[in-house]
Structures are given as C-alpha cells and as structure tokens.
Design a protein around this motif. Structure first.
Motif, PDB file in Angstrom:
ATOM      1  N   PHE A 134       0.824  -1.209   0.000  1.00 44.33           N
ATOM      2  CA  PHE A 134       0.000   0.000   0.000  1.00 44.33           C
ATOM      3  C   PHE A 134       0.857   1.258   0.000  1.00 44.33           C
ATOM      4  O   PHE A 134       0.606   2.203  -0.748  1.00 44.33           O
ATOM      5  CB  PHE A 134      -0.934  -0.014   1.212  1.00 44.33           C
ATOM      6  CG  PHE A 134      -1.786   1.207   1.321  1.00 44.33           C
ATOM      7  CD1 PHE A 134      -2.873   1.386   0.477  1.00 44.33           C
ATOM      8  CD2 PHE A 134      -1.496   2.191   2.257  1.00 44.33           C
ATOM      9  CE1 PHE A 134      -3.662   2.530   0.569  1.00 44.33           C
ATOM     10  CE2 PHE A 134      -2.273   3.333   2.351  1.00 44.33           C
ATOM     11  CZ  PHE A 134      -3.363   3.493   1.505  1.00 44.33           C
ATOM     12  N   VAL A 135       1.909   1.274   0.835  1.00 46.67           N
ATOM     13  CA  VAL A 135       2.771   2.455   0.953  1.00 46.67           C
ATOM     14  C   VAL A 135       3.476   2.752  -0.357  1.00 46.67           C
ATOM     15  O   VAL A 135       3.609   3.910  -0.775  1.00 46.67           O
ATOM     16  CB  VAL A 135       3.790   2.263   2.100  1.00 46.67           C
ATOM     17  CG1 VAL A 135       4.887   3.305   2.052  1.00 46.67           C
ATOM     18  CG2 VAL A 135       3.083   2.310   3.441  1.00 46.67           C
ATOM     19  N   THR A 136       3.910   1.710  -1.052  1.00 49.80           N
ATOM     20  CA  THR A 136       4.689   1.919  -2.271  1.00 49.80           C
ATOM     21  C   THR A 136       3.859   2.427  -3.441  1.00 49.80           C
ATOM     22  O   THR A 136       4.411   2.810  -4.463  1.00 49.80           O
ATOM     23  CB  THR A 136       5.442   0.620  -2.653  1.00 49.80           C
ATOM     24  OG1 THR A 136       6.428   0.921  -3.621  1.00 49.80           O
ATOM     25  CG2 THR A 136       4.493  -0.399  -3.224  1.00 49.80           C
ATOM     26  N   PRO A 181       1.884   7.274 -10.957  1.00 55.82           N
ATOM     27  CA  PRO A 181       3.180   7.507 -11.622  1.00 55.82           C
ATOM     28  C   PRO A 181       4.367   7.515 -10.668  1.00 55.82           C
ATOM     29  O   PRO A 181       5.458   7.120 -11.039  1.00 55.82           O
ATOM     30  CB  PRO A 181       3.006   8.886 -12.261  1.00 55.82           C
ATOM     31  CG  PRO A 181       1.553   9.049 -12.419  1.00 55.82           C
ATOM     32  CD  PRO A 181       0.919   8.311 -11.281  1.00 55.82           C
ATOM     33  N   VAL A 182       4.167   7.968  -9.424  1.00 51.78           N
ATOM     34  CA  VAL A 182       5.281   8.053  -8.496  1.00 51.78           C
ATOM     35  C   VAL A 182       5.702   6.677  -7.998  1.00 51.78           C
ATOM     36  O   VAL A 182       6.802   6.499  -7.490  1.00 51.78           O
ATOM     37  CB  VAL A 182       4.896   8.971  -7.308  1.00 51.78           C
ATOM     38  CG1 VAL A 182       3.910   8.284  -6.401  1.00 51.78           C
ATOM     39  CG2 VAL A 182       6.114   9.414  -6.547  1.00 51.78           C
ATOM     40  N   ALA A 183       4.858   5.667  -8.163  1.00 48.49           N
ATOM     41  CA  ALA A 183       5.082   4.376  -7.529  1.00 48.49           C
ATOM     42  C   ALA A 183       6.295   3.632  -8.066  1.00 48.49           C
ATOM     43  O   ALA A 183       7.026   2.998  -7.320  1.00 48.49           O
ATOM     44  CB  ALA A 183       3.834   3.511  -7.668  1.00 48.49           C
ATOM     45  N   THR A 184       6.512   3.677  -9.356  1.00 47.15           N
ATOM     46  CA  THR A 184       7.604   2.904  -9.936  1.00 47.15           C
ATOM     47  C   THR A 184       8.224   3.688 -11.095  1.00 47.15           C
ATOM     48  O   THR A 184       7.518   4.424 -11.785  1.00 47.15           O
ATOM     49  CB  THR A 184       7.087   1.517 -10.381  1.00 47.15           C
ATOM     50  OG1 THR A 184       8.156   0.749 -10.884  1.00 47.15           O
ATOM     51  CG2 THR A 184       6.004   1.628 -11.413  1.00 47.15           C
ATOM     52  N   PRO A 185       9.525   3.580 -11.320  1.00 41.24           N
ATOM     53  CA  PRO A 185      10.175   4.380 -12.370  1.00 41.24           C
ATOM     54  C   PRO A 185       9.565   4.232 -13.768  1.00 41.24           C
ATOM     55  O   PRO A 185       9.426   5.237 -14.460  1.00 41.24           O
ATOM     56  CB  PRO A 185      11.620   3.892 -12.327  1.00 41.24           C
ATOM     57  CG  PRO A 185      11.820   3.459 -10.923  1.00 41.24           C
ATOM     58  CD  PRO A 185      10.511   2.878 -10.494  1.00 41.24           C
ATOM     59  N   PRO A 186       9.175   3.025 -14.233  1.00 40.23           N
ATOM     60  CA  PRO A 186       8.539   2.973 -15.563  1.00 40.23           C
ATOM     61  C   PRO A 186       7.265   3.810 -15.660  1.00 40.23           C
ATOM     62  O   PRO A 186       7.023   4.456 -16.681  1.00 40.23           O
ATOM     63  CB  PRO A 186       8.250   1.486 -15.761  1.00 40.23           C
ATOM     64  CG  PRO A 186       9.261   0.789 -14.930  1.00 40.23           C
ATOM     65  CD  PRO A 186       9.441   1.665 -13.731  1.00 40.23           C
ATOM     66  N   ASN A 187       6.460   3.814 -14.609  1.00 46.47           N
ATOM     67  CA  ASN A 187       5.259   4.665 -14.604  1.00 46.47           C
ATOM     68  C   ASN A 187       5.646   6.135 -14.668  1.00 46.47           C
ATOM     69  O   ASN A 187       5.031   6.928 -15.385  1.00 46.47           O
ATOM     70  CB  ASN A 187       4.432   4.432 -13.340  1.00 46.47           C
ATOM     71  CG  ASN A 187       3.674   3.133 -13.359  1.00 46.47           C
ATOM     72  OD1 ASN A 187       3.820   2.331 -14.278  1.00 46.47           O
ATOM     73  ND2 ASN A 187       2.890   2.906 -12.335  1.00 46.47           N
ATOM     74  N   ALA A 188       6.668   6.512 -13.900  1.00 44.52           N
ATOM     75  CA  ALA A 188       7.099   7.910 -13.880  1.00 44.52           C
ATOM     76  C   ALA A 188       7.669   8.331 -15.235  1.00 44.52           C
ATOM     77  O   ALA A 188       7.450   9.455 -15.685  1.00 44.52           O
ATOM     78  CB  ALA A 188       8.134   8.121 -12.769  1.00 44.52           C
ATOM     79  N   ILE A 189       8.391   7.446 -15.889  1.00 47.16           N
ATOM     80  CA  ILE A 189       8.943   7.764 -17.213  1.00 47.16           C
ATOM     81  C   ILE A 189       7.817   7.959 -18.213  1.00 47.16           C
ATOM     82  O   ILE A 189       7.809   8.923 -18.987  1.00 47.16           O
ATOM     83  CB  ILE A 189       9.918   6.654 -17.665  1.00 47.16           C
ATOM     84  CG1 ILE A 189      11.175   6.683 -16.801  1.00 47.16           C
ATOM     85  CG2 ILE A 189      10.283   6.826 -19.144  1.00 47.16           C
ATOM     86  CD1 ILE A 189      12.060   5.486 -16.972  1.00 47.16           C
ATOM     87  N   ALA A 190       6.821   7.052 -18.208  1.00 47.94           N
ATOM     88  CA  ALA A 190       5.687   7.202 -19.118  1.00 47.94           C
ATOM     89  C   ALA A 190       4.923   8.492 -18.828  1.00 47.94           C
ATOM     90  O   ALA A 190       4.517   9.207 -19.743  1.00 47.94           O
ATOM     91  CB  ALA A 190       4.756   6.005 -18.991  1.00 47.94           C
ATOM     92  N   PHE A 191       4.746   8.819 -17.548  1.00 52.21           N
ATOM     93  CA  PHE A 191       4.041  10.034 -17.178  1.00 52.21           C
ATOM     94  C   PHE A 191       4.799  11.288 -17.592  1.00 52.21           C
ATOM     95  O   PHE A 191       4.212  12.251 -18.064  1.00 52.21           O
ATOM     96  CB  PHE A 191       3.811  10.041 -15.650  1.00 52.21           C
ATOM     97  CG  PHE A 191       3.051  11.231 -15.172  1.00 52.21           C
ATOM     98  CD1 PHE A 191       1.694  11.324 -15.375  1.00 52.21           C
ATOM     99  CD2 PHE A 191       3.690  12.270 -14.538  1.00 52.21           C
ATOM    100  CE1 PHE A 191       0.977  12.422 -14.923  1.00 52.21           C
ATOM    101  CE2 PHE A 191       3.001  13.378 -14.098  1.00 52.21           C
ATOM    102  CZ  PHE A 191       1.634  13.451 -14.294  1.00 52.21           C
ATOM    103  N   SER A 192       6.142  11.257 -17.444  1.00 52.09           N
ATOM    104  CA  SER A 192       6.920  12.444 -17.768  1.00 52.09           C
ATOM    105  C   SER A 192       6.914  12.757 -19.254  1.00 52.09           C
ATOM    106  O   SER A 192       7.070  13.894 -19.656  1.00 52.09           O
ATOM    107  CB  SER A 192       8.357  12.285 -17.273  1.00 52.09           C
ATOM    108  OG  SER A 192       9.017  11.282 -18.014  1.00 52.09           O
ATOM    109  N   PHE A 193       6.719  11.746 -20.092  1.00 51.40           N
ATOM    110  CA  PHE A 193       6.676  11.978 -21.531  1.00 51.40           C
ATOM    111  C   PHE A 193       5.249  12.170 -22.034  1.00 51.40           C
ATOM    112  O   PHE A 193       5.017  12.176 -23.227  1.00 51.40           O
ATOM    113  CB  PHE A 193       7.352  10.833 -22.277  1.00 51.40           C
ATOM    114  CG  PHE A 193       8.849  10.879 -22.159  1.00 51.40           C
ATOM    115  CD1 PHE A 193       9.584  11.835 -22.832  1.00 51.40           C
ATOM    116  CD2 PHE A 193       9.512   9.983 -21.349  1.00 51.40           C
ATOM    117  CE1 PHE A 193      10.956  11.882 -22.717  1.00 51.40           C
ATOM    118  CE2 PHE A 193      10.883  10.028 -21.219  1.00 51.40           C
ATOM    119  CZ  PHE A 193      11.600  10.978 -21.900  1.00 51.40           C
TER     120      PHE A 193
END
Length: 196
Positions: A134-136, A181-193
């Motif tokens: 849950f926290v992650t 998006p903050v949860a895992t780097p692939p999500n954050a990368i997709a969100f940033s683009f």
C-alpha cells in the motif's frame, strides 16, 4: 562509432573498478569515494564534450577556417529529453533512505515497533507485505525498500527470527506498485513523456 567506444569504456571501467581477483582502479582514490556511478558520470560528461566529428580533418579549401564540431550529446538535447523528474524522484528517495540509516532513525523505528514481534512470523510477514504494498503506491518502490528494509532487519533481530523471512516478502511487495506515476520508475517515465 564514438558512442559505442564510450559504452565500451564505461563497461571496462565498471568491470575493472573492483574486480575482487586483482586490485581495481578504485584503490588509486582513497576513502572509498569511487562507486559505479563515478564511471557513469565520467562517461556522461565525456559525451557532453567529445566532438561528434573529427576536429583534425583537413578542409578542401585551405583558406577556410576550422569550425568547431558539436559534441556527441548537446546540452539542449539532454535538457529537453531527459526525464529530470524521475531522476530527482529516485535520487531523493535514495538520499532519504541513506539519511534515515546514517542518522539511526531506522534503528530507532525498529526498536519502537518491536512490540510487533509478539505475533507469529507468518502473520507478521503478511502484515508487512500488505502495508508496504500500500505504501509503495504513493512513494517510489526503490526508496520504500531502501527505507524499510533496515527497519525490518532490526525488527527481525528483536523477534529472534531470520531477517530473510521478513525481508524477502517485503522486497517483493515493494514491487507491486502499478497505480500511480510516483510508484515505480517505468510509470514515472511514461508520465513524464505525456504517455499517461
């Protein structure tokens, strides 16, 4: 070809930094300051200054002045295309985890919640796994694992059980981050683009 050469040099630097069978090049620098990131930063900096064309080539026209060649990686390209928010997100999480470990906060929290050691190891591992899963979702999974694993190791030592019985399920639970998006780097990368 120059980029491939940089990659080969980076690989050689990584493999020879501390090969364990012989003395590595990290021993030249005292204090353990050289890490794998040192090689990566050195090659990254080299890409920003290494010319993309041969600066010593001869021109057909002898009266023509030599023109500076652009670097392999221009700062404008890096600034516009690099996912800086992901870089700061992961870096800040790792820095926070390191501060918690160095300051003793991880040990203090582990001692403070040592009352959880009264329950059975299976129930304890299940509670920790659900909590971390849950926290992650709201924090980076790398920083969550880096922050909580020392705490769980301390808690396992209070419980008298082997730390791996708690740490392995907790580590796997930190990887169940798929929502935000903050949860895992692939999500954050997709969100940033803008792909989300």
């Amino acid at each position: 070809m120059a980029v491939l050469a940089h990659f080969v040099v980076l690989t050689v630097l990584w493999l020879t930094r501390d090969p364990k069978i012989i003395t590595g090049w990290k021993d030249i620098f005292p204090g353990g300051l050289v890490k794998d990131s040192t090689s990566a930063m050195l090659i990254s900096f080299s890409l920003l200054i290494f010319p993309s064309k041969n600066p010593f080539r001869k021109s057909e026209d002898p009266s023509e002045l030599p023109v500076a060649s652009p670097p392999l990686l221009e700062w404008k390209t890096l600034r516009e295309n690099f996912a800086w928010d992901v870089f700061f997100l992961i870096g800040a999480g790792l820095a926070l985890a390191r501060v918690c470990e160095e300051s003793g906060l991880s040990y203090w929290v582990g001692d403070a919640i040592s009352g959880l050691s009264e329950i059975s190891p299976v129930a304890f591992a299940l509670i920790i796994s659900i909590t971390l899963s849950f926290v992650t979702e709201f924090t980076s999974n790398v920083s969550t694992a880096s922050l909580f694993l020392p705490i769980l190791c301390r808690l396992a030592s209070h419980s008298g059980i082997h730390p791996l019985y708690i740490v392995i399920p907790a580590t796997i639970s930190c990887s169940f981050a798929f929502s935000l998006p903050v949860a895992t780097p692939p999500n954050a990368i997709a969100f940033s683009f803008g792909g989300l």
